[in-house]
Write a protein that holds these residues in place. Structure first.
Motif, PDB file in Angstrom:
ATOM      1  N   VAL A  17       0.879  -1.171   0.000  1.00  0.00           N
ATOM      2  CA  VAL A  17       0.000   0.000   0.000  1.00  0.00           C
ATOM      3  C   VAL A  17       0.917   1.222   0.000  1.00  0.00           C
ATOM      4  O   VAL A  17       1.664   1.446   0.944  1.00  0.00           O
ATOM      5  N   GLU A  42      -0.487  -1.145  -5.079  1.00  0.00           N
ATOM      6  CA  GLU A  42      -1.666  -0.322  -4.784  1.00  0.00           C
ATOM      7  C   GLU A  42      -1.193   1.082  -4.441  1.00  0.00           C
ATOM      8  O   GLU A  42      -0.559   1.300  -3.403  1.00  0.00           O
ATOM      9  N   THR A  44      -2.165   4.674  -3.347  1.00  0.00           N
ATOM     10  CA  THR A  44      -3.317   5.301  -2.701  1.00  0.00           C
ATOM     11  C   THR A  44      -3.521   6.739  -3.178  1.00  0.00           C
ATOM     12  O   THR A  44      -2.601   7.405  -3.662  1.00  0.00           O
ATOM     13  N   ARG A  46      -4.152   8.905  -1.044  1.00  0.00           N
ATOM     14  CA  ARG A  46      -3.949   9.634   0.214  1.00  0.00           C
ATOM     15  C   ARG A  46      -3.165  10.916   0.001  1.00  0.00           C
ATOM     16  O   ARG A  46      -3.245  11.829   0.815  1.00  0.00           O
ATOM     17  N   GLY A  68      -5.645   2.861  -4.623  1.00  0.00           N
ATOM     18  CA  GLY A  68      -6.180   2.623  -3.275  1.00  0.00           C
ATOM     19  C   GLY A  68      -6.834   3.872  -2.721  1.00  0.00           C
ATOM     20  O   GLY A  68      -6.722   4.957  -3.304  1.00  0.00           O
ATOM     21  N   THR A  69      -7.511   3.708  -1.583  1.00  0.00           N
ATOM     22  CA  THR A  69      -8.210   4.810  -0.910  1.00  0.00           C
ATOM     23  C   THR A  69      -9.308   5.411  -1.784  1.00  0.00           C
ATOM     24  O   THR A  69      -9.534   6.620  -1.774  1.00  0.00           O
ATOM     25  N   PRO A  90     -11.574   1.496   1.308  1.00  0.00           N
ATOM     26  CA  PRO A  90     -11.601   1.089   2.716  1.00  0.00           C
ATOM     27  C   PRO A  90     -12.972   0.595   3.163  1.00  0.00           C
ATOM     28  O   PRO A  90     -13.100  -0.041   4.210  1.00  0.00           O
ATOM     29  N   PHE A 131     -10.674  -4.705   6.450  1.00  0.00           N
ATOM     30  CA  PHE A 131      -9.992  -3.476   6.859  1.00  0.00           C
ATOM     31  C   PHE A 131     -10.718  -2.804   8.010  1.00  0.00           C
ATOM     32  O   PHE A 131     -11.931  -2.666   7.944  1.00  0.00           O
ATOM     33  N   THR A 157      -5.874  -6.203   5.392  1.00  0.00           N
ATOM     34  CA  THR A 157      -4.933  -5.070   5.342  1.00  0.00           C
ATOM     35  C   THR A 157      -5.160  -4.186   6.558  1.00  0.00           C
ATOM     36  O   THR A 157      -6.302  -3.942   6.935  1.00  0.00           O
ATOM     37  N   GLY A 158      -4.069  -3.708   7.123  1.00  0.00           N
ATOM     38  CA  GLY A 158      -4.170  -2.809   8.282  1.00  0.00           C
ATOM     39  C   GLY A 158      -3.583  -3.470   9.507  1.00  0.00           C
ATOM     40  O   GLY A 158      -4.211  -4.341  10.113  1.00  0.00           O
ATOM     41  N   GLY A 159      -2.339  -3.116   9.812  1.00  0.00           N
ATOM     42  CA  GLY A 159      -1.694  -3.672  11.000  1.00  0.00           C
ATOM     43  C   GLY A 159      -0.890  -4.938  10.753  1.00  0.00           C
ATOM     44  O   GLY A 159      -0.416  -5.564  11.696  1.00  0.00           O
ATOM     45  N   ILE A 160      -0.705  -5.331   9.482  1.00  0.00           N
ATOM     46  CA  ILE A 160       0.038  -6.557   9.157  1.00  0.00           C
ATOM     47  C   ILE A 160       1.498  -6.202   8.883  1.00  0.00           C
ATOM     48  O   ILE A 160       1.811  -5.120   8.361  1.00  0.00           O
ATOM     49  N   GLY A 179      -0.214  -4.188   2.844  1.00  0.00           N
ATOM     50  CA  GLY A 179       0.458  -3.494   3.936  1.00  0.00           C
ATOM     51  C   GLY A 179       1.391  -2.414   3.457  1.00  0.00           C
ATOM     52  O   GLY A 179       1.877  -2.439   2.317  1.00  0.00           O
ATOM     53  N   SER A 180       1.638  -1.472   4.357  1.00  0.00           N
ATOM     54  CA  SER A 180       2.533  -0.362   4.021  1.00  0.00           C
ATOM     55  C   SER A 180       3.963  -0.645   4.456  1.00  0.00           C
ATOM     56  O   SER A 180       4.831   0.183   4.214  1.00  0.00           O
TER      57      SER A 180
HETATM   58  O1  LIG Z   1      -5.328   4.117   2.378  1.00  0.00           O
HETATM   59  C1  LIG Z   1      -6.135   3.183   2.226  1.00  0.00           C
HETATM   60  O2  LIG Z   1      -6.774   3.012   1.221  1.00  0.00           O
HETATM   61  C2  LIG Z   1      -6.387   2.211   3.283  1.00  0.00           C
HETATM   62  O3  LIG Z   1      -7.369   1.547   3.222  1.00  0.00           O
HETATM   63  C3  LIG Z   1      -5.472   2.067   4.385  1.00  0.00           C
HETATM   64  C4  LIG Z   1      -4.337   1.103   4.157  1.00  0.00           C
HETATM   65  O4  LIG Z   1      -4.770  -0.064   3.532  1.00  0.00           O
HETATM   66  C5  LIG Z   1      -3.734   0.792   5.462  1.00  0.00           C
HETATM   67  O5  LIG Z   1      -3.436   1.988   6.113  1.00  0.00           O
HETATM   68  C6  LIG Z   1      -2.493  -0.008   5.394  1.00  0.00           C
HETATM   69  O6  LIG Z   1      -2.273  -0.443   6.697  1.00  0.00           O
HETATM   70  P1  LIG Z   1      -0.852  -0.569   7.362  1.00  0.00           P
HETATM   71  O7  LIG Z   1      -0.100  -1.619   6.607  1.00  0.00           O
HETATM   72  O8  LIG Z   1      -1.136  -0.933   8.772  1.00  0.00           O
HETATM   73  O9  LIG Z   1      -0.215   0.797   7.229  1.00  0.00           O
END
Ligand SMILES: O=C(O)C(=O)C[C@H](O)[C@H](O)COP(=O)(O)O
Length: 209
Positions: A17, A42, A44, A46, A68-69, A90, A131, A157-160, A179-180
Motif C-alpha cells: 500500500v 496499490e 493510494t 492519500r 487505493g483509498t 476502505p 480493513f 490489510t491494516g496492522g500486518i 500493507g505499508s
Molecule cells: O489508504 C487506504 O486506502 C487504506 O485503506 C489504508 C491502508 O490499507 C492501510 O493503512 C495499510 O495499513 P498498514 O499496513 O497498517 O499501514
C-alpha cells in the motif's frame, strides 16, 4: 491485458500500500518493488500525487498498478483513465458500487463485519479487503467468517507486518495481504531503492500455506 480481481490477488501474496509524497519517487519505487518480485502495486489517493504516480508507475515493465483509498465515486474513472487496472476502497457504499460498475474497474471493497461482507456479496463482490484487519479481529475474525461465509476470499490489510503476514496467509479464506511495511517513508525519502528491493524480496518469498 485485462485481469480479474482474483487473478490479481493470486499474482502476489503481498500487495504494498503505497503513498507517494514526491512524484519523482514513483518510477524508481515501482522498479525497486518489481525487482524484488512484488508486481501488484496499490497506489493510494492519500496524497495529491496519487493519479500522477499511477500514470508513471503503469509504464514500468512488470508492474500491475491499482488505485487505493477510493472513497468517492468520481475517483473511479479518474484512476482508470490514469492506468489503474484495479481499485481498493476502505469500505463500500451504494455510490461506490455504481461507480465500480460504470467504470469497469475491478474493485476490492473494504469490510469489517459479517453484515458488511453479506451486503458486499449481495452487490456482486466475493473478493473483499478486511480493513482494518488487526483492529477488526485479525486471524480470529477471518477464521470465524470462514464458517458461515466460506465463498468469500479476503485480502486483510491494516496492522500486518512481514512477521505476521504468513499467519494471515495460512487462513483458508485469504488470497493475499496488504500493507505499508514494504515502503518505509524514510527509505523512500532517502532514495534507498536497494533497501526497498530487499524488503520486497523478503515479502515475495511469503507464500500461501
Ligand atoms: O489508504 C487506504 O486506502 C487504506 O485503506 C489504508 C491502508 O490499507 C492501510 O493503512 C495499510 O495499513 P498498514 O499496513 O497498517 O499501514
Amino acid at each position: 491485458m485485462t485481469m480479474t480481481l482474483l487473478e490479481i490477488m493470486r499474482t502476489s501474496s503481498v500487495i504494498p500500500v503505497i503513498a507517494i509524497d514526491d512524484p519523482e519517487h514513483a518510477v524508481p519505487l515501482a522498479r525497486a518493488l518489481v525487482a524484488g518480485g512484488i508486481r501488484v502495486l496499490e497506489v493510494t489517493l492519500r496524497t495529491k500525487h496519487g493519479l500522477e504516480a499511477i500514470r508513471a508507475m503503469s509504464a514500468v515493465p512488470g508492474a500491475i498498478v491499482g488505485v487505493g483509498t477510493l472513497t468517492r465515486p468520481e475517483e473511479f474513472a479518474q484512476a482508470r483513465d490514469a492506468g489503474a487496472v484495479f481499485g481498493v476502497s476502505p469500505g463500500l457504499t451504494s455510490a461506490l458500487v455504481a461507480a465500480a460498475k460504470s467504470s469497469g474497474l475491478p474493485l476490492l471493497p473494504g469490510v469489517m463485519t459479517p453484515g458488511e461482507v453479506m451486503a458486499a456479496r449481495e452487490n456482486g463482490f466475493q473478493q473483499l479487503k478486511l480493513f482494518p484487519a488487526v483492529p477488526a479481529g485479525g486471524i480470529g475474525m477471518l477464521n470465524a467468517l470462514y464458517g458461515p461465509l466460506p465463498d468469500i476470499t479476503f485480502c486483510p490489510t491494516g496492522g500486518i507486518s512481514q512477521e505476521t503476514a504468513s499467519q494471515f496467509l495460512a487462513c483458508k479464506n485469504v488470497a493475499c495481504v496488504g500493507g505499508s511495511w514494504l515502503t518505509p517513508k524514510d527509505a523512500i525519502a532517502a532514495g534507498n531503492w536497494d533497501r526497498i528491493t530487499e524488503i520486497a524480496k523478503a515479502a515475495s518469498g511469503l507464500r500461501l500455506a
